[in-house]
Design a protein around this motif. Structure first.
Motif: not given
Ligand code: GCO
Ligand code: MG
Length: 403
Positions: A38, A148, A160, A169, A211, A263, A340
């Motif tokens: 990304n 979540r 975020y 999202y 998160d 991640e 996820e």
């Molecule tokens: C999650 C992640 C994503 C990342 C995104 C970055 O837990 O799903 O934190 O939201 O920020 O995938 O490319």
């Protein structure tokens, strides 16, 4: 034995950017792999086209492990997100080919199903606590067993995990990065309230996750974990940046809230100490960013020795090809924890027709040979790549911070 005749990279934007590799063989069977990183997509596309494709032509597509080692050791420059996403894409495509040749879904090649399906979690995001809870209730109605919770923070313009969309999202936007602002103290006041009200409204039968997105120091994370203990979270994710694996010792000394991380990891070395010292409970490394099915199995095998379970990243920037690969992996791996799952847009699903399915909170990869996902190249060609960045984040006084 199928010989590799071509390795092509397909860049498309059905709502968002995706990079896909397609490996063709002399037996007419092909495989596909996801290479999406990304905000840095074209770096991986070039790595594959300019440096990987030429060395694969003529090789035996069945030699997955050997090709993995060749690309990893043979580059001399090991690890890193670009390299490991490129290797991952090749690895996925080769597993896809092997499955198609065998006439079996990939999970059967990985030892068969260890469970009926993979438990997934959805994202409930709201601009405030009430809205987040309303959205979580919608997930419950859809049969999800885990959700979540992320909420806008009073006094902060954006944060975020919160978007205007109901089930998507999508943080990567714009031809330049958006700037967001952060206050740890405002955030730390909100999150316990979010989970207290969340438990009151949603009850105790649903798993709740959160998160932090790398935004706390270890001692702040210890405090938050402690404050959240009464609400029995399934996990607290990315509580602090994990380049320094030892930092998690400090969090562990203060809380029994389970921790998830990884991640953004791209190899087993990013997680070695975290796993061996049992500093985490869930490892979030994914198929696409951590070297493919071959390498993720190695990470999971190490984790299994220490009772650390898997919880693979599965946001919308991971294409349906990764989702399929993650489900084959998750269905077979002994120490699966959760997966996820953020639904893709209809445009994305149309470009990547797939066999995986959701039923009552569990997902199954389906029984089509290989990964059970394809790419419609004619449709993909209609969506042109356009640069998009993840946001950046600053403290309220303008200091550059972790997004
Ligand atoms: C999650 C992640 C994503 C990342 C995104 C970055 O837990 O799903 O934190 O939201 O920020 O995938 O490319
Ligand atoms: Mg995350």
């Amino acid at each position: 034995m199928p010989r590799i005749t071509s390795v092509r990279v397909i860049v498309t934007r059905p709502g968002r950017n995706f990079v896909t590799v397609k490996i063709e063989t002399d037996e007419g069977i092909y495989g596909i792999g996801d290479a999406t990183l990304n905000g840095r997509e074209l770096a991986v596309a070039s790595y594959l086209t300019d440096h990987v494709a030429p060395v694969l032509i003529g090789r035996d597509a069945h030699r997955i492990e050997d090709i993995w080692q060749y690309l990893y050791k043979g580059a001399y420059w090991r690890r890193g997100p670009v390299t490991m996403s490129a290797i991952a894409a090749i690895d996925m495509a080769l597993w896809d080919i092997k499955g198609k040749v065998a006439g079996l879904p990939v999970y059967q090649l990985l030892g068969g199903a260890s469970r009926d399906g993979c438990m997934v979690y959805g994202h409930a995001n709201g601009s405030d606590v009430s809205e987040t809870i309303e959205r979580a209730q919608e997930y419950l109605e859809k049969g999800y067993k885990a959700v979540r919770l992320q909420s806008g923070v009073p006094g902060l313009k954006s944060t975020y995990g919160v978007s205007g969309e109901r089930f998507y999202y999508e943080p990567a936007k714009g031809s330049l990065p958006e700037e967001s602002f952060w206050s740890t103290s405002k955030y730390m006041r909100l999150v316990p309230e979010l989970f207290q009200r969340g438990r009151d409204a949603l009850g105790w039968d649903i798993h709740l996750l959160h998160d932090v997105h790398h935004r706390l120091t270890p001692i702040e994370a210890g405090r938050l974990g402690k404050d959240l203990e009464p609400y029995r979270l399934f996990w607290l994710e990315d509580a602090t940046p994990a380049e320094n694996q030892e930092a998690f010792r400090l969090i562990r000394q203060h809380t029994t809230t389970p921790l998830a991380v990884g991640e953004i990891f791209n190899s087993i070395w990013d997680a070695k100490q975290l796993i061996e010292e049992q500093l985490i409970d869930y490892i979030r490394a994914t198929v696409v960013h951590a070297g493919g099915i071959t390498h993720l199995r190695r990470i999971a095998a190490l984790a299994d020795l220490y009772q650390v379970r898997t919880g693979c990243h599965g946001a919308t920037d991971l294409s349906p090809v990764t989702m399929a690969a993650a489900l084959h992996f998750g269905l077979s791996v002994p120490n699966f924890g959760i997966q996820e799952y953020m639904v893709h847009t209809e445009e994305t699903d149309a470009v990547f027709p797939h066999a995986y399915r959701f039923d009552q909170g569990l997902m199954h990869p389906g029984d089509a040979p290989g990964l059970g996902v394809d790419i419609d190249e004619t449709l993909a060609a209609k969506y042109e790549y356009s640069r998009a960045y993840l946001p950046v984040n600053r403290l309220e006084d303008g200091t550059m911070f972790n997004w």
